[in-house]
Design a protein around this motif. Structure first.
Motif, PDB file in Angstrom:
ATOM      1  N   ALA A 192      19.682  63.822  60.761  1.00 20.80           N
ATOM      2  CA  ALA A 192      18.926  64.045  59.530  1.00 20.80           C
ATOM      3  C   ALA A 192      18.467  65.499  59.465  1.00 20.80           C
ATOM      4  O   ALA A 192      18.252  66.140  60.510  1.00 20.80           O
ATOM      5  CB  ALA A 192      17.726  63.105  59.475  1.00 20.80           C
ATOM      6  N   PRO A 193      18.310  66.065  58.258  1.00 22.93           N
ATOM      7  CA  PRO A 193      17.923  67.476  58.113  1.00 22.93           C
ATOM      8  C   PRO A 193      16.735  67.898  58.969  1.00 22.93           C
ATOM      9  O   PRO A 193      16.805  68.951  59.631  1.00 22.93           O
ATOM     10  CB  PRO A 193      17.634  67.603  56.615  1.00 22.93           C
ATOM     11  N   PRO A 194      15.629  67.143  59.015  1.00 24.08           N
ATOM     12  CA  PRO A 194      14.480  67.619  59.796  1.00 24.08           C
ATOM     13  C   PRO A 194      14.739  67.695  61.298  1.00 24.08           C
ATOM     14  O   PRO A 194      13.993  68.347  62.019  1.00 24.08           O
ATOM     15  CB  PRO A 194      13.387  66.579  59.496  1.00 24.08           C
ATOM     16  N   GLU A 195      15.802  67.014  61.781  1.00 24.47           N
ATOM     17  CA  GLU A 195      16.082  66.971  63.216  1.00 24.47           C
ATOM     18  C   GLU A 195      16.984  68.113  63.683  1.00 24.47           C
ATOM     19  O   GLU A 195      17.255  68.240  64.872  1.00 24.47           O
ATOM     20  CB  GLU A 195      16.732  65.629  63.574  1.00 24.47           C
ATOM     21  N   CYS A 196      17.461  68.944  62.749  1.00 19.29           N
ATOM     22  CA  CYS A 196      18.349  70.054  63.118  1.00 19.29           C
ATOM     23  C   CYS A 196      17.544  71.161  63.806  1.00 19.29           C
ATOM     24  O   CYS A 196      16.461  71.537  63.348  1.00 19.29           O
ATOM     25  CB  CYS A 196      19.047  70.600  61.877  1.00 19.29           C
ATOM     26  N   ASP A 197      18.067  71.696  64.899  1.00 17.96           N
ATOM     27  CA  ASP A 197      17.346  72.728  65.654  1.00 17.96           C
ATOM     28  C   ASP A 197      17.663  74.142  65.168  1.00 17.96           C
ATOM     29  O   ASP A 197      17.265  75.119  65.795  1.00 17.96           O
ATOM     30  CB  ASP A 197      17.646  72.620  67.151  1.00 17.96           C
ATOM     31  N   VAL A 207      10.143  71.137  55.804  1.00 18.77           N
ATOM     32  CA  VAL A 207      11.264  70.200  55.715  1.00 18.77           C
ATOM     33  C   VAL A 207      10.826  68.803  56.146  1.00 18.77           C
ATOM     34  O   VAL A 207      11.153  67.798  55.492  1.00 18.77           O
ATOM     35  CB  VAL A 207      12.446  70.693  56.579  1.00 18.77           C
ATOM     36  N   ARG A 208      10.082  68.701  57.222  1.00 13.89           N
ATOM     37  CA  ARG A 208       9.626  67.395  57.708  1.00 13.89           C
ATOM     38  C   ARG A 208       8.694  66.725  56.709  1.00 13.89           C
ATOM     39  O   ARG A 208       8.777  65.509  56.484  1.00 13.89           O
ATOM     40  CB  ARG A 208       8.927  67.566  59.057  1.00 13.89           C
ATOM     41  N   GLU A 209       7.823  67.501  56.093  1.00 15.52           N
ATOM     42  CA  GLU A 209       6.883  66.937  55.125  1.00 15.52           C
ATOM     43  C   GLU A 209       7.618  66.409  53.896  1.00 15.52           C
ATOM     44  O   GLU A 209       7.325  65.307  53.409  1.00 15.52           O
ATOM     45  CB  GLU A 209       5.860  68.004  54.719  1.00 15.52           C
ATOM     46  N   ARG A 210       8.574  67.198  53.385  1.00 17.28           N
ATOM     47  CA  ARG A 210       9.336  66.743  52.217  1.00 17.28           C
ATOM     48  C   ARG A 210      10.150  65.492  52.553  1.00 17.28           C
ATOM     49  O   ARG A 210      10.299  64.581  51.723  1.00 17.28           O
ATOM     50  CB  ARG A 210      10.275  67.859  51.744  1.00 17.28           C
ATOM     51  N   ASP A 218       6.828  58.670  48.027  1.00 17.34           N
ATOM     52  CA  ASP A 218       5.886  59.525  47.302  1.00 17.34           C
ATOM     53  C   ASP A 218       6.601  60.586  46.462  1.00 17.34           C
ATOM     54  O   ASP A 218       5.973  61.210  45.598  1.00 17.34           O
ATOM     55  CB  ASP A 218       4.941  60.223  48.294  1.00 17.34           C
ATOM     56  N   ALA A 219       7.883  60.827  46.715  1.00 16.96           N
ATOM     57  CA  ALA A 219       8.664  61.797  45.942  1.00 16.96           C
ATOM     58  C   ALA A 219       9.987  61.152  45.571  1.00 16.96           C
ATOM     59  O   ALA A 219      10.606  60.448  46.377  1.00 16.96           O
ATOM     60  CB  ALA A 219       8.908  63.073  46.760  1.00 16.96           C
ATOM     61  N   MET A 220      10.446  61.393  44.344  1.00 21.90           N
ATOM     62  CA  MET A 220      11.682  60.769  43.873  1.00 21.90           C
ATOM     63  C   MET A 220      12.899  61.269  44.651  1.00 21.90           C
ATOM     64  O   MET A 220      13.838  60.505  44.892  1.00 21.90           O
ATOM     65  CB  MET A 220      11.884  61.058  42.382  1.00 21.90           C
ATOM     66  N   LEU A 221      12.886  62.544  45.060  1.00 19.80           N
ATOM     67  CA  LEU A 221      14.021  63.127  45.755  1.00 19.80           C
ATOM     68  C   LEU A 221      13.545  63.905  46.980  1.00 19.80           C
ATOM     69  O   LEU A 221      12.397  64.359  47.034  1.00 19.80           O
ATOM     70  CB  LEU A 221      14.800  64.084  44.846  1.00 19.80           C
ATOM     71  N   PHE A 222      14.437  64.045  47.941  1.00 23.62           N
ATOM     72  CA  PHE A 222      14.228  64.999  49.026  1.00 23.62           C
ATOM     73  C   PHE A 222      14.813  66.317  48.532  1.00 23.62           C
ATOM     74  O   PHE A 222      16.026  66.513  48.479  1.00 23.62           O
ATOM     75  CB  PHE A 222      14.936  64.532  50.292  1.00 23.62           C
ATOM     76  N   ASP A 223      13.958  67.212  48.098  1.00 26.02           N
ATOM     77  CA  ASP A 223      14.379  68.454  47.425  1.00 26.02           C
ATOM     78  C   ASP A 223      13.638  69.613  48.070  1.00 26.02           C
ATOM     79  O   ASP A 223      12.421  69.768  47.895  1.00 26.02           O
ATOM     80  CB  ASP A 223      14.064  68.361  45.939  1.00 26.02           C
ATOM     81  N   VAL A 224      14.374  70.455  48.830  1.00 25.33           N
ATOM     82  CA  VAL A 224      13.703  71.523  49.556  1.00 25.33           C
ATOM     83  C   VAL A 224      14.668  72.677  49.813  1.00 25.33           C
ATOM     84  O   VAL A 224      15.858  72.465  50.043  1.00 25.33           O
ATOM     85  CB  VAL A 224      13.140  70.994  50.905  1.00 25.33           C
ATOM     86  N   ILE A 225      14.170  73.909  49.726  1.00 27.81           N
ATOM     87  CA  ILE A 225      14.910  75.117  50.089  1.00 27.81           C
ATOM     88  C   ILE A 225      14.306  75.657  51.383  1.00 27.81           C
ATOM     89  O   ILE A 225      13.082  75.837  51.467  1.00 27.81           O
ATOM     90  CB  ILE A 225      14.841  76.175  48.979  1.00 27.81           C
ATOM     91  N   TYR A 226      15.160  75.891  52.376  1.00 23.42           N
ATOM     92  CA  TYR A 226      14.663  76.386  53.661  1.00 23.42           C
ATOM     93  C   TYR A 226      15.733  77.249  54.318  1.00 23.42           C
ATOM     94  O   TYR A 226      16.847  77.385  53.795  1.00 23.42           O
ATOM     95  CB  TYR A 226      14.265  75.228  54.579  1.00 23.42           C
ATOM     96  N   ARG A 227      15.391  77.848  55.445  1.00 22.64           N
ATOM     97  CA  ARG A 227      16.293  78.769  56.128  1.00 22.64           C
ATOM     98  C   ARG A 227      16.902  78.125  57.372  1.00 22.64           C
ATOM     99  O   ARG A 227      16.218  77.415  58.102  1.00 22.64           O
ATOM    100  CB  ARG A 227      15.542  80.043  56.532  1.00 22.64           C
ATOM    101  N   MET A 228      18.205  78.416  57.571  1.00 20.05           N
ATOM    102  CA  MET A 228      18.900  77.952  58.762  1.00 20.05           C
ATOM    103  C   MET A 228      19.572  79.148  59.437  1.00 20.05           C
ATOM    104  O   MET A 228      20.020  80.082  58.761  1.00 20.05           O
ATOM    105  CB  MET A 228      19.950  76.895  58.409  1.00 20.05           C
ATOM    106  N   LYS A 229      19.663  79.094  60.750  1.00 20.84           N
ATOM    107  CA  LYS A 229      20.231  80.205  61.513  1.00 20.84           C
ATOM    108  C   LYS A 229      21.751  80.141  61.475  1.00 20.84           C
ATOM    109  O   LYS A 229      22.356  79.121  61.804  1.00 20.84           O
ATOM    110  CB  LYS A 229      19.741  80.160  62.959  1.00 20.84           C
ATOM    111  N   SER A 230      22.388  81.253  61.084  1.00 17.19           N
ATOM    112  CA  SER A 230      23.845  81.296  60.987  1.00 17.19           C
ATOM    113  C   SER A 230      24.454  81.706  62.322  1.00 17.19           C
ATOM    114  O   SER A 230      23.748  82.043  63.275  1.00 17.19           O
ATOM    115  CB  SER A 230      24.268  82.279  59.890  1.00 17.19           C
TER     116      SER A 230
END
Length: 642
Positions: A192-197, A207-210, A218-230
């Motif tokens: 799942a997205p929040p579990e990615c290191d 990310v975890r809160e969303r 509590d929210a209709m969608l999981f909708d979030v913009i965040y940064r990932m290491k390339s």
């Protein structure tokens, strides 16, 4: 009486056999019965349909001469012999998959199960139930082909896809989730997205809160913009949108699916648009009062200069006059910068002597420098060298570079200006290096040094638009501006401009519309789906296209063939190499310039590389209007080589 009973028994037996035959003929599988020697004694309708022999044709023939392929004949005969001697057969009572053959000799897969029976006065025989697997195999092949096509579509899409099963280990991420970050396909674990290191530490909590809010309803969608290491260590902004598809009776989320998109470039564009709006407003404001302000500045400067020439002026007054002159110069440059930022696309191109412009600009600015700062100028150009740019914009860029160097020096110091020429792939470039003996630029500041309104100066000492003006000018004429610095050893800004003698690479000459020109285009794209789509699109613009799947195939073309192309459209990130390096190698091998349009889905693909005036960059995804415009701007109506 006894004879009647015997006849009745025969009739009953015949009726029973007839009913059994009807049942067997209605079966979906072929039913074949043989005696102990392998001779066929019964054959239902489905066997006729599958194998092609009628009952009359098959009666009395053996399996090995009809439906068993030759390669299995010996094994079949050996099995009959062994069963006759021992009563044991390795395939008796089992379902196996094996090949059979029909009347035409075609081999095909079947499922076979064998049951021993007693026929012909208790002699051993067998009944085989045979299922034709050809249709099942066709369906399986179609499913596999469909899966392959779906995978190609997912891999070719700009967005990634994830499917998370919270109650099992069936979760999956499409390969695009990995490749958009520069990793190999399948690098990211199916979590799942929040579990990615790879999530930026500052974004993990968001990310975890969303994710929690959506799973809890509590929210209709999981909708979030965040940064990932390339893969190269940089941070990529991604946008995840997901939704719970399955919940149990208690409302607990069991399955969540969603998409992931690289929005780094979109955020850059959005920031650029916001900056552009600010610059437009600044340009409008500056245009409104620039004339009056410059008039006032001229008056102040004139009086200050006149006062500084008076004899017997106290030293403190002379110093004050010098400060006034410096302030006037800076105010004028600030006004010009605001005007340039507001109307950076308005340029009057002309052929200039770069050495003369630099010398004039130094002469204008140097008197305003502090006396303890030494300025050294070294010109290495030939007297005939020329550049084709707007003189005012060039001079504005030079003033900003000179004043920036002055600001970097506290107390005494040196500013070294070197005007030189370099040759890259047969094209001449003018380079202007401005070096200062200041404290240098910190690494974190170097990343933002050319952004409008970014400044390292103290409040009130500057607004951070001088170097932005230089970069805007460089980009507008196909040039570059780079910084080489480290804390404690000063800084060197190098402005590189193409030394072309024709019209500006980004400005069309007047004279009305031109007839469309058809070019020969070499398309180098390694993606199986995108390559034919791009070919069709370019051909739709009226050009002729030859496709190559990568570096090796492109280099394998004959020299004469490569030299016949008018331009190249090249993917930057090819599986077997780098697109930019490919073009450079071909130019060295062919001894000619290859105009090129580089396409990329990664906005950071060209980090550390610079494009010449004969090259342009197009970000995926793009429309045909974008591609057509880039070809027109690059070629400027040049005639085809053929």
């Amino acid at each position: 009486m006894g004879a009647d009973k015997h006849d009745d028994a025969l009739v009953d037996h015949s009726v029973k056999r007839s009913r059994i035959a009807e049942v067997l003929d209605s079966a979906l599988d072929a039913v074949v019965t043989i005696d102990s020697t392998g001779v066929i004694v019964d054959w239902n309708d489905q066997a006729v349909e599958i194998f092609g022999w009628s009952r009359a044709e098959i009666q009395g023939r053996t399996l090995t001469e009809t439906i068993i392929p030759e390669k299995y004949a010996r094994m079949h005969n050996e099995g009959l012999r062994r069963f006759s001697e021992t009563g044991y057969g390795p395939v008796i009572g089992k379902r196996i998959e094996i090949e059979a053959r029909d009347r035409e000799g075609e081999h095909f897969p079947v499922e076979l199960s064998i049951t021993p029976i007693r026929i012909d006065k208790d002699a051993a025989g067998f009944t085989g139930f045979i299922r034709d697997l050809r249709r099942l195999q066709d369906r399986q092949e179609k499913l596999e082909l469909s899966d392959q096509r779906l995978q190609l579509i997912l891999d070719g899409a700009s967005e990634g896809f994830w499917d998370i099963h919270l109650d099992s280990e069936r979760s999956a991420l499409s390969s695009r989730c990995s490749t958009m970050l520069g990793y190999e396909s399948g690098y990211l674990e199916n979590r799942a997205p929040p579990e990615c290191d790879l999530i930026h530490p500052d974004d993990t909590a968001l990310v975890r809160e969303r994710w929690r809010r959506h799973l809890d309803g509590d929210a209709m969608l999981f909708d979030v913009i965040y940064r990932m290491k390339s893969a190269n260590g940089s941070w990529v902004h991604v946008h995840d949108i997901g939704e719970v598809l399955v919940r149990d009776d208690a409302g607990t989320a069991l399955r969540v699916t969603g998409t992931r998109k690289d929005v780094t470039q979109e955020l850059v564009i959005e920031e650029s648009l916001l900056t552009s709006q600010r610059l437009d407003c600044m340009g409008m404001v500056a245009a409104g009062f620039a004339h009056d302000l410059n008039t006032l500045l001229a008056s102040v400067a004139g009086h200050a200069e006149a006062a500084s020439r008076l004899e017997g002026l106290p030293a403190q007054a002379e110093e004050s006059m010098e400060v006034i002159q410096q302030a006037v110069t800076r105010a004028k440059v600030l006004t010009e910068n605001m005007l340039t930022l507001g109307r950076s696309d308005y340029q009057r191109f002309g052929e200039l002597d770069p050495a003369s412009v630099v010398e004039t600009t130094i002469a204008l600015v140097e008197p305003r420098f502090r006396k303890e700062v030494e300025v050294a100028f070294d010109c290495r150009l030939d007297p005939s060298d020329r550049i084709f740019v707007d003189q005012n914009h060039l001079q504005s860029a030079l003033v900003n570079l000179f004043l920036n160097a002055l600001d970097a020096i506290e107390g005494a110091g040196t500013i070294r200006i070197v005007l030189d020429k370099t040759v890259e792939a047969g094209e001449d470039w003018m380079t202007l290096s401005v070096s200062d003996s200041g404290a240098g630029v910190a690494a974190e500041d170097a990343l933002n040094i050319f952004k409008p309104f970014y400044t390292t100066k103290k409040p009130g000492d500057g607004v951070g638009i001088g170097l932005a003006v230089v970069q805007i000018f460089a980009n507008s004429v196909g040039g570059t501006i780079i910084l080489d610095s480290a804390e404690g050893r000063g800084a060197t800004f190098t402005l590189s401009l193409p030394m072309n003698r024709g019209t500006s690479p980004s400005v069309r000459s007047a004279g009305g519309s031109q007839a469309p020109v058809s070019y020969r285009v070499l398309l180098v794209e390694d993606h199986e789906l995108l390559r034919p789509m791009l070919k069709e699109a370019i051909e739709g613009l009226g050009h002729t296209v030859v496709m190559c799947a990568g570096v090796e195939e492109s280099e394998a073309l004959t020299l004469e063939h490569r030299q016949s192309f008018d331009l190249m459209v090249v993917d930057v990130n090819l599986e077997d190499g780098d697109g930019v390096d490919l073009v450079r190698r071909l130019e060295q091998l062919d001894e000619c310039i290859h105009p090129a349009i580089f396409v990329t889905g990664n906005p950071k693909s060209l980090t550390g590389k610079s494009l010449r005036s004969s090259q342009r960059l197009l970000h995926k995804p793009f429309g045909m209007d974008d591609l057509s415009r880039e070809i027109e701007l690059l070629m400027q109506g040049s005639p085809p080589r053929r």
